[in-house]
Design an enzyme around this catalytic site. Structure first.
Site, mmCIF file in Angstrom:
data_model
loop_
_atom_site.group_PDB
_atom_site.id
_atom_site.type_symbol
_atom_site.label_atom_id
_atom_site.label_comp_id
_atom_site.label_asym_id
_atom_site.label_seq_id
_atom_site.Cartn_x
_atom_site.Cartn_y
_atom_site.Cartn_z
ATOM 1 N N SER A 45 0.837 -1.198 0.000
ATOM 2 C CA SER A 45 0.000 0.000 0.000
ATOM 3 C C SER A 45 0.875 1.252 0.000
ATOM 4 O O SER A 45 1.714 1.415 -0.883
ATOM 5 C CB SER A 45 -0.950 -0.048 1.195
ATOM 6 O OG SER A 45 -1.956 0.941 1.094
ATOM 7 N N ASP B 104 -9.267 -3.587 -5.829
ATOM 8 C CA ASP B 104 -8.491 -2.585 -5.108
ATOM 9 C C ASP B 104 -8.551 -1.259 -5.867
ATOM 10 O O ASP B 104 -8.465 -1.232 -7.098
ATOM 11 C CB ASP B 104 -7.033 -3.061 -4.999
ATOM 12 C CG ASP B 104 -6.209 -2.289 -3.991
ATOM 13 O OD1 ASP B 104 -6.258 -1.043 -4.005
ATOM 14 O OD2 ASP B 104 -5.515 -2.935 -3.195
ATOM 15 N N HIS C 85 -8.373 -4.433 -1.251
ATOM 16 C CA HIS C 85 -7.196 -3.934 -0.556
ATOM 17 C C HIS C 85 -7.010 -4.645 0.784
ATOM 18 O O HIS C 85 -7.932 -4.728 1.584
ATOM 19 C CB HIS C 85 -7.343 -2.424 -0.325
ATOM 20 C CG HIS C 85 -6.071 -1.731 0.016
ATOM 21 N ND1 HIS C 85 -5.066 -1.529 -0.904
ATOM 22 C CD2 HIS C 85 -5.617 -1.191 1.184
ATOM 23 C CE1 HIS C 85 -4.064 -0.886 -0.331
ATOM 24 N NE2 HIS C 85 -4.365 -0.681 0.939
#
Length: 311
Positions: free
Chosen positions: A157, A254, A284
């Site tokens: 991320s 995502d 995610h």
């Protein structure tokens, strides 16, 4: 329209355990304080040392967590890891349950950096902290038992975004040569979420609103203008040649799926050996739930890619 019917059924329990929250200045402290449903961190035959090192000029010291398998000899490969958290949260200590077994499984050293968070510290504070930690790791490689020819960067991320930016910064500054970059759903483009919404991505965990909040916090201004540095948002880099071999893993649902695919395509076009995986039915953070088939397959791919990169 909801993308819930597209979610892999085995991942539904993670959505219940990790509900999507809306980030605001008022809710940020609660986000940082909340306890995620993470498993314990067994010893695993791995030692952990904590180091405080000199930070960038006129900045605080930087904290590093160094994991090394016990009873090993010789120099080992190293993963320099950068944690996620949307640039506004997260900490190295939260991933001990990942780093101990990973260091054991790969017989490698893992150095995990705690960088300053936004909005208290805006760009370039976080990336400069990461660079300072990388340079220290290379400088002290012999004492840490690390083979400098086998050091790569890894992150998830926002950590993936910082890892990608760090690879660019190290290349451009003539800094440490990296053997690989390993990016999991990296957050690399501040412009994502500013245009037309993606039909099926970004509904869960990390939304366009949260993305804008994170980028605004990091940059100190609204995302999307022409002033954004590639060391903040790696997708802004115009030249990707000379970067290390790259592994990118992302998820079909995502928010970052398009920016990650685009970055992989650009790396390939620049002559960078690149491996890309897009996991269907996943969102995610999906790989945090062990036992789900798609998560287990993703983890197996990641570990095998890291094993090859560390040779």
């Amino acid at each position: 329209m909801t993308s819930l019917p597209l979610v892999d059924p085995e991942l539904r329990p993670l959505l219940d355990a990790w509900p999507t929250v809306t980030l605001t200045p008022e809710s940020l402290a609660a986000l940082r304080a909340r306890a995620l449903p993470l498993p314990p961190a067994p010893d695993g035959g791995v030692d952990l040392e904590r180091h405080r090192i000199a930070g960038p000029a006129d900045a605080p010291d930087v904290s590093l967590h160094v994991y090394r398998p016990r009873d090993t000899r010789g120099l080992l490969g190293c993963i320099y890891h950068i944690h996620g958290g949307g640039y506004v949260g997260g900490a190295a200590k939260e991933l001990e349950f990942v780093h101990r077994p990973l260091a054991a499984a790969l017989n490698c050293v893992i150095v995990s950096v705690d960088y300053r968070l936004a909005p208290e510290t805006v760009f370039p504070g976080a990336i400069e902290d990461c660079y300072a930690g990388l340079v220290w790791t290379v400088t002290n490689a012999d004492d840490l038992g690390i083979d400098v020819a086998r050091i790569g960067v890894m992150g998830e991320s926002a950590g993936g975004g910082l890892a990608a930016a760090l690879a660019l910064m190290s290349r451009d500054r003539g800094g440490p040569a990296l053997a690989f970059q390993h990016l999991t759903y990296p957050m690399i483009d501040d412009r994502t979420g500013l245009g037309e919404p993606h039909a099926h991505a970004g509904e869960f965990i990390w939304t366009p609103h949260n993305n804008r909040f994170g980028w605004t916090a990091l940059l100190g201004h609204e995302p999307g203008d022409d002033s954004v540095s590639p060391y903040a948002a790696a997708a802004r880099a115009t030249n990707l040649a000379g970067l290390p071999p790259t592994f990118i893993m992302t998820a079909a649902l995502d928010l970052f799926v398009d920016e990650d695919i685009t970055y992989a395509r650009r790396l390939i076009a620049a002559g960078v050996p690149t491996e890309l995986h897009v996991h269907p039915g996943a969102f995610h953070g999906f790989d945090l739930l062990p036992g789900a088939g798609v998560a287990d397959r993703a983890q197996a791919m990641r570990i095998e890619a890291l094993r090859r990169a560390l040779r």
